[in-house]
Scaffold this motif. Structure first.
Motif, PDB file in Angstrom:
ATOM      1  N   THR A 116       9.067 -11.819  16.038  1.00 40.69           N
ATOM      2  CA  THR A 116       8.622 -11.752  14.650  1.00 40.69           C
ATOM      3  C   THR A 116       7.479 -10.750  14.507  1.00 40.69           C
ATOM      4  O   THR A 116       6.834 -10.376  15.498  1.00 40.69           O
ATOM      5  CB  THR A 116       8.118 -13.125  14.188  1.00 40.69           C
ATOM      6  OG1 THR A 116       6.981 -13.492  14.983  1.00 40.69           O
ATOM      7  CG2 THR A 116       9.201 -14.191  14.308  1.00 40.69           C
ATOM      8  N   PRO A 117       7.190 -10.316  13.273  1.00 44.34           N
ATOM      9  CA  PRO A 117       6.057  -9.398  13.076  1.00 44.34           C
ATOM     10  C   PRO A 117       4.743  -9.966  13.606  1.00 44.34           C
ATOM     11  O   PRO A 117       3.887  -9.212  14.084  1.00 44.34           O
ATOM     12  CB  PRO A 117       6.019  -9.218  11.552  1.00 44.34           C
ATOM     13  CG  PRO A 117       7.418  -9.467  11.097  1.00 44.34           C
ATOM     14  CD  PRO A 117       7.943 -10.533  12.015  1.00 44.34           C
ATOM     15  N   GLN A 118       4.566 -11.298  13.537  1.00 40.52           N
ATOM     16  CA  GLN A 118       3.321 -11.899  14.006  1.00 40.52           C
ATOM     17  C   GLN A 118       3.173 -11.756  15.523  1.00 40.52           C
ATOM     18  O   GLN A 118       2.085 -11.445  16.027  1.00 40.52           O
ATOM     19  CB  GLN A 118       3.276 -13.381  13.616  1.00 40.52           C
ATOM     20  CG  GLN A 118       3.050 -13.637  12.136  1.00 40.52           C
ATOM     21  CD  GLN A 118       4.290 -13.385  11.279  1.00 40.52           C
ATOM     22  OE1 GLN A 118       5.404 -13.236  11.786  1.00 40.52           O
ATOM     23  NE2 GLN A 118       4.097 -13.346   9.976  1.00 40.52           N
ATOM     24  N   LEU A 139       5.440  -1.237  18.828  1.00 36.80           N
ATOM     25  CA  LEU A 139       6.682  -1.847  18.370  1.00 36.80           C
ATOM     26  C   LEU A 139       6.670  -2.081  16.868  1.00 36.80           C
ATOM     27  O   LEU A 139       5.619  -2.298  16.258  1.00 36.80           O
ATOM     28  CB  LEU A 139       6.900  -3.177  19.093  1.00 36.80           C
ATOM     29  CG  LEU A 139       6.921  -3.121  20.628  1.00 36.80           C
ATOM     30  CD1 LEU A 139       7.017  -4.527  21.194  1.00 36.80           C
ATOM     31  CD2 LEU A 139       8.068  -2.254  21.109  1.00 36.80           C
ATOM     32  N   ILE A 140       7.856  -2.079  16.266  1.00 36.48           N
ATOM     33  CA  ILE A 140       8.040  -2.409  14.853  1.00 36.48           C
ATOM     34  C   ILE A 140       9.062  -3.536  14.777  1.00 36.48           C
ATOM     35  O   ILE A 140      10.237  -3.348  15.108  1.00 36.48           O
ATOM     36  CB  ILE A 140       8.539  -1.203  14.039  1.00 36.48           C
ATOM     37  CG1 ILE A 140       7.582  -0.020  14.188  1.00 36.48           C
ATOM     38  CG2 ILE A 140       8.692  -1.579  12.572  1.00 36.48           C
ATOM     39  CD1 ILE A 140       8.087   1.249  13.527  1.00 36.48           C
ATOM     40  N   SER A 141       8.622  -4.704  14.356  1.00 38.83           N
ATOM     41  CA  SER A 141       9.515  -5.862  14.308  1.00 38.83           C
ATOM     42  C   SER A 141      10.601  -5.669  13.252  1.00 38.83           C
ATOM     43  O   SER A 141      10.333  -5.211  12.143  1.00 38.83           O
ATOM     44  CB  SER A 141       8.720  -7.134  14.000  1.00 38.83           C
ATOM     45  OG  SER A 141       9.597  -8.230  13.836  1.00 38.83           O
ATOM     46  N   GLN A 142      11.816  -6.053  13.594  1.00 37.51           N
ATOM     47  CA  GLN A 142      12.947  -6.007  12.678  1.00 37.51           C
ATOM     48  C   GLN A 142      13.323  -7.412  12.202  1.00 37.51           C
ATOM     49  O   GLN A 142      14.343  -7.582  11.538  1.00 37.51           O
ATOM     50  CB  GLN A 142      14.151  -5.360  13.368  1.00 37.51           C
ATOM     51  CG  GLN A 142      13.869  -3.995  13.963  1.00 37.51           C
ATOM     52  CD  GLN A 142      13.524  -2.961  12.911  1.00 37.51           C
ATOM     53  OE1 GLN A 142      14.348  -2.639  12.048  1.00 37.51           O
ATOM     54  NE2 GLN A 142      12.303  -2.442  12.945  1.00 37.51           N
ATOM     55  N   GLY A 202       7.378 -14.943  10.683  1.00 44.12           N
ATOM     56  CA  GLY A 202       7.348 -16.245  11.334  1.00 44.12           C
ATOM     57  C   GLY A 202       5.935 -16.788  11.362  1.00 44.12           C
ATOM     58  O   GLY A 202       5.017 -16.214  10.755  1.00 44.12           O
ATOM     59  N   PRO A 203       5.726 -17.877  12.076  1.00 42.62           N
ATOM     60  CA  PRO A 203       4.379 -18.461  12.153  1.00 42.62           C
ATOM     61  C   PRO A 203       3.437 -17.579  12.964  1.00 42.62           C
ATOM     62  O   PRO A 203       3.860 -16.837  13.845  1.00 42.62           O
ATOM     63  CB  PRO A 203       4.617 -19.803  12.841  1.00 42.62           C
ATOM     64  CG  PRO A 203       5.877 -19.608  13.628  1.00 42.62           C
ATOM     65  CD  PRO A 203       6.719 -18.670  12.827  1.00 42.62           C
ATOM     66  N   GLU A 204       2.150 -17.679  12.663  1.00 44.09           N
ATOM     67  CA  GLU A 204       1.144 -16.957  13.429  1.00 44.09           C
ATOM     68  C   GLU A 204       1.029 -17.568  14.825  1.00 44.09           C
ATOM     69  O   GLU A 204       1.272 -18.760  15.018  1.00 44.09           O
ATOM     70  CB  GLU A 204      -0.222 -17.038  12.742  1.00 44.09           C
ATOM     71  CG  GLU A 204      -0.322 -16.256  11.448  1.00 44.09           C
ATOM     72  CD  GLU A 204      -0.323 -14.751  11.675  1.00 44.09           C
ATOM     73  OE1 GLU A 204      -0.624 -14.327  12.811  1.00 44.09           O
ATOM     74  OE2 GLU A 204      -0.028 -14.008  10.716  1.00 44.09           O
ATOM     75  N   PRO A 205       0.671 -16.782  15.825  1.00 42.78           N
ATOM     76  CA  PRO A 205       0.398 -17.357  17.144  1.00 42.78           C
ATOM     77  C   PRO A 205      -0.694 -18.425  17.051  1.00 42.78           C
ATOM     78  O   PRO A 205      -1.634 -18.294  16.254  1.00 42.78           O
ATOM     79  CB  PRO A 205      -0.071 -16.145  17.966  1.00 42.78           C
ATOM     80  CG  PRO A 205       0.533 -14.962  17.280  1.00 42.78           C
ATOM     81  CD  PRO A 205       0.543 -15.307  15.831  1.00 42.78           C
ATOM     82  N   ALA A 256       8.375 -14.079  23.612  1.00 41.15           N
ATOM     83  CA  ALA A 256       8.540 -15.037  22.516  1.00 41.15           C
ATOM     84  C   ALA A 256       9.275 -14.402  21.346  1.00 41.15           C
ATOM     85  O   ALA A 256       8.923 -13.302  20.910  1.00 41.15           O
ATOM     86  CB  ALA A 256       7.178 -15.545  22.061  1.00 41.15           C
ATOM     87  N   ARG A 257      10.256 -15.127  20.822  1.00 38.51           N
ATOM     88  CA  ARG A 257      10.955 -14.658  19.628  1.00 38.51           C
ATOM     89  C   ARG A 257      10.202 -15.068  18.359  1.00 38.51           C
ATOM     90  O   ARG A 257       9.988 -14.252  17.474  1.00 38.51           O
ATOM     91  CB  ARG A 257      12.367 -15.212  19.576  1.00 38.51           C
ATOM     92  CG  ARG A 257      13.256 -14.781  20.723  1.00 38.51           C
ATOM     93  CD  ARG A 257      14.718 -15.156  20.435  1.00 38.51           C
ATOM     94  NE  ARG A 257      15.543 -14.984  21.611  1.00 38.51           N
ATOM     95  CZ  ARG A 257      16.075 -15.983  22.306  1.00 38.51           C
ATOM     96  NH1 ARG A 257      15.866 -17.233  21.921  1.00 38.51           N
ATOM     97  NH2 ARG A 257      16.803 -15.752  23.372  1.00 38.51           N
ATOM     98  N   ARG A 258       9.820 -16.351  18.275  1.00 43.61           N
ATOM     99  CA  ARG A 258       9.255 -16.856  17.020  1.00 43.61           C
ATOM    100  C   ARG A 258       7.940 -17.626  17.204  1.00 43.61           C
ATOM    101  O   ARG A 258       6.950 -17.334  16.551  1.00 43.61           O
ATOM    102  CB  ARG A 258      10.287 -17.749  16.328  1.00 43.61           C
ATOM    103  CG  ARG A 258       9.825 -18.311  14.998  1.00 43.61           C
ATOM    104  CD  ARG A 258      10.944 -19.044  14.275  1.00 43.61           C
ATOM    105  NE  ARG A 258      10.464 -19.669  13.043  1.00 43.61           N
ATOM    106  CZ  ARG A 258      10.294 -19.039  11.897  1.00 43.61           C
ATOM    107  NH1 ARG A 258      10.576 -17.752  11.813  1.00 43.61           N
ATOM    108  NH2 ARG A 258       9.850 -19.663  10.820  1.00 43.61           N
ATOM    109  N   HIS A 259       7.929 -18.597  18.087  1.00 38.36           N
ATOM    110  CA  HIS A 259       6.749 -19.441  18.278  1.00 38.36           C
ATOM    111  C   HIS A 259       5.981 -18.983  19.514  1.00 38.36           C
ATOM    112  O   HIS A 259       6.556 -18.858  20.592  1.00 38.36           O
ATOM    113  CB  HIS A 259       7.158 -20.907  18.460  1.00 38.36           C
ATOM    114  CG  HIS A 259       7.972 -21.458  17.329  1.00 38.36           C
ATOM    115  ND1 HIS A 259       7.403 -21.896  16.156  1.00 38.36           N
ATOM    116  CD2 HIS A 259       9.321 -21.631  17.191  1.00 38.36           C
ATOM    117  CE1 HIS A 259       8.360 -22.329  15.346  1.00 38.36           C
ATOM    118  NE2 HIS A 259       9.520 -22.172  15.944  1.00 38.36           N
TER     119      HIS A 259
END
Length: 751
Positions: free
Chosen positions: A321-323, A346-349, A353-356, A575-578
């Motif tokens: 995620t962008p986060q 990197l540029i997230s596509q 999502g949630p912040e770390p 990590a993908r999301r969380h």
């Protein structure tokens, strides 16, 4: 609207499948593309550039999660399907059997069966076994199973006592010496030059290394590194054999090129000969194995060695995620050194999502219990256990988390434990399935079942599988998880290939076993950061991120600390999301709380200076730079930064050394020779006083750049690329005085 600082995304209809390219998420059993052009479908513009660049040297700089394996496998498959590459003439090499197996599986799915995808050692061993009778005569020596035992025998012969940890460390030093092509007599000097902290007196290690080699010779055995050394020796000494290998393989692809050792690079050069049909893929920011002899220099110097190379940058991150990407970019934004100079932003596509999450705990057991609670929350929210990982710096941290997960009733698996297809229950299950496929008509278990998944469940019920998992954890649960993974694989296989039989599934299992392409086991993964390289999960817990552990306490030099930063970067980008980052103030309950969070988190986690600005760091841009036929034909790079160009001929500069000089290596220099000599004399005196090698003061390239620029002010001196602030503070006044023709007082600048 696109995120601030990020370009608008192309329409999904152009190069994406349902918003996320299958760079990391792919159908388990996809249909084989029906044409060469169909192989290119779904690739983004930069990936397509990689896939269609089939001639001459190609360098792919691929950030984490950008689909590098997808790009290079589609490149090979496109070349094969278009008739440009013959499958048997392609050798793709990587660093793990798992990665090689995954590559073979993808190539098979793309209709490019027959391509050799192997590790360096596997490819070398195959060649060595084949040519040994011709090159040496007789049968090839046996490869030792346990190198540590030989080192122990060498220590006994030398009357040197080594404990278990010292045995392991001395063995690692011998391995490093061999992959860097260092002989025993040169070990002490080479180790000092590389900044290695020897586990024993260097003279003792050199002695142990010598006796170790003698013992191998006496016992007619070789070790893992000898496979590469002997293959190199055969190819160097026997031109006829080298030509035979080169006639077999005409096209080479090297994955994870930032991890090649000098020995592996030498072997690659011998395979290539005078040809340039080579594609390398890597990311200097993921160089985390320098202790094994790996170096990113071969990747970073690729354009220097191959001036006509096409360079493609992959920066579109499909994994995170962008986060998560923002934190990863922020980590590298603080990095220093040569690898950092070539970092990819990197540029997230993916959607937001949630912040770390950052959490501080009183002690390590409390930290482990906190991670277990959060994992339970994720499981209750529907995140599969197999999509969660706990990553730590050292294997010794594992036990605390094993206990915490077991206490919480959460299944887990240890990364780096026994390979899936080598497990006893999996071997027995495979035999049972093979027997059922052959004699199923006479098996009462299969009387009332018709579809493939039901047949597999029926057969495996005789091996201990049940529809409900056993209570608790431990060996019983692990065996059940292995069998359950086979059941899930059968379900996916039947869904992808309607009408598939039990015999078809057995054939699929055989291919997967050969490739070590294991099905997913339903359990939280516990792994060290090093062993997590190349993997990814929906949720990642980075634990123990405190000073002394990250960076590790024995990381003393700037280079070692920067490698620790890259190791944390690798962890973040799994990590993908969380993403959960945590640390403990002390090791055990009741201990003195004297730990602090890792310095790498300064300015990134909330509440630290500069966090807001650092976290907002934007991404860079991917692009392609074509090879050139003359210095003035360089194609511009598509990048947000102004490219560095040669001040003589105007060519875009890639090599860090050339960028320091702001000119091509081959372009004429206007250097002040007298000034350069005076600077060299001054540097020698500074090095003598500090007890360091000359290059620790300034490299030759830096002195050349100064002698060419002849700066007359601190501002002009600071404009020379690569001059760090601490060097300017320490030596700037002296350098400017020398440039002005002044004499330096001997008493100045004493340490």
């Amino acid at each position: 609207m696109p995120a601030c600082g990020q370009p608008a995304r192309p329409s999904p209809a152009t190069w994406q499948h349902e918003r996320v390219t299958a760079a990391t998420h792919s159908t388990l059993f996809p249909q084989v593309p029906d044409s060469p052009d169909a192989v290119l479908e779904g690739l983004d513009p930069e990936q397509r550039e990689v896939a269609t660049a089939l001639h001459g040297p190609v360098c792919v700089l691929a950030g984490a999660g950008t689909g590098k394996t997808r790009a290079i496998t589609h490149r090979i498959a496109y070349g094969v399907r278009a008739g440009i590459l013959q499958p048997a003439s392609v050798l793709a090499v990587t660093f793990t059997a798992r990665a090689a197996g995954e590559m073979r599986g993808r190539l098979r799915q793309l209709g490019a069966a027959g391509v050799q995808a192997r590790t360096f050692h596997s490819a070398a061993l195959r060649q060595l076994q084949y040519f040994w009778p011709k090159a040496v005569g007789g049968s090839m020596p046996r490869i030792v199973d346990r190198k540590v035992q030989l080192v122990a025998d060498a220590a006994a012969a030398c009357r040197i006592r080594l404990d278990r940890n010292e045995l392991r460390d001395v063995t690692a030093e011998i391995e490093w010496s061999k992959v860097t092509q260092t002989v025993p007599g040169d070990y002490a000097l080479a180790a000092a030059k590389a900044g290695r902290e020897a586990p024993r007196d260097p003279a003792e290690i050199a002695q142990l290394y010598t006796v170790y080699e003698d013992l191998k010779r006496d016992r007619a055995v070789i070790d893992f590194e000898d496979v590469l050394l002997l293959t190199v020796a055969v190819l160097q000494d026997r031109q006829d054999i080298a030509e035979q290998v080169r006639s077999q393989y005409q096209h080479f692809v090297v994955d994870e090129y930032q991890d090649v050792s000098p020995l592996q690079q030498r072997l690659l050069e011998l395979w290539l000969g005078d040809r340039d049909s080579l594609c390398v893929v890597g990311d200097a920011s993921q160089t985390i194995y320098s202790f094994t002899g790996a170096t990113p220099d071969h990747l970073l110097d690729f354009r220097t060695r191959h001036p006509g190379a096409t360079v493609v940058k992959l920066v579109r991150d499909y994994r995170s995620t962008p986060q998560v990407v923002r934190l990863a970019n922020g980590l590298l934004a603080q990095a220093r050194g040569r690898a950092a100079d070539h970092r990819l932003e990197l540029i997230s596509q993916r959607d937001s999502g949630p912040e770390p999450v950052y959490t501080e705990y009183a002690d390590e057991p409390t930290e482990a219990e906190g991670a277990a609670r959060r994992i339970r929350d994720l499981l209750d929210a529907g995140v599969p256990a197999a999509e969660i990982a706990v990553l730590f710096r050292t294997n010794s941290q594992s036990e605390t988390y094993e206990q915490a997960l077991a206490d919480a009733g959460i299944p887990y698996q240890l990364r780096g434990a026994e390979r899936f297809f080598d497990r006893p229950e999996v071997r027995k299950a495979s035999v049972a399935l093979r027997g059922a496929a052959r004699f199923g008509a006479n098996d009462s278990l299969l009387d009332d079942v018709v579809d493939l998944p039901s047949q597999v469940r029926a057969v495996l019920s005789g091996e201990g599988w049940t529809s409900e998992p056993p209570a608790g954890s431990g060996a019983v649960r692990e065996r059940w998880e292995s069998l359950a993974a086979l059941v899930h694989l059968a379900q996916d296989f039947a869904a992808a290939k309607p009408g598939a039989t039990l015999a078809d599934l057995v054939a699929e299992l055989d291919e997967r076993a050969n490739a070590q392409h294991a099905p997913t086991v339903q359990g939280v993964t516990l792994a060290s950061l090093h062993s997590a390289k190349g993997l990814e999960w929906d949720a990642v817990f980075l634990v123990g991120v405190a000073e002394g552990m990250m960076p590790i306490s024995y990381a003393k030099t700037d280079e070692q600390v920067e490698e620790e930063r890259r190791l944390l970067y690798v962890g973040v980008t799994r990590a993908r999301r969380h993403l959960h980052v945590s640390w403990a103030l002390t090791r055990a309950p009741g201990g003195r709380p004297n730990r602090r969070p890792s310095r790498f988190l300064d300015g990134l986690r909330p509440g630290t200076a500069g966090a807001e600005g650092r976290a907002a760091a934007g991404g860079g841009a991917g692009g392609v730079e074509r090879g050139f036929t003359s210095r003035r034909e360089s194609a511009p790079r598509r990048t947000q930064r102004t490219p560095a160009r040669c001040r003589v001929c105007g060519r875009t500069l890639i090599d860090a050394g050339e960028m320091k000089l702001m000119r091509c290596e081959t372009c004429p220099s206007d250097m002040n020779e007298g000034l350069y000599d005076r600077l060299r004399d001054w540097r020698a005196e500074q090095a003598r006083r500090s007890g360091q090698p000359d290059f620790c003061v300034f490299t030759d390239r830096t002195l050349m750049a100064i002698a060419e620029a002849e700066p007359s002010s601190p501002h002009e001196l600071a404009r020379i690329p690569g001059l760090l602030k601490r060097k300017l503070d320490r030596y700037g006044a002296d350098v400017l005085a020398i440039c002005a023709g002044q004499e330096i007082e001997e008493s100045e600048n004493e340490d």
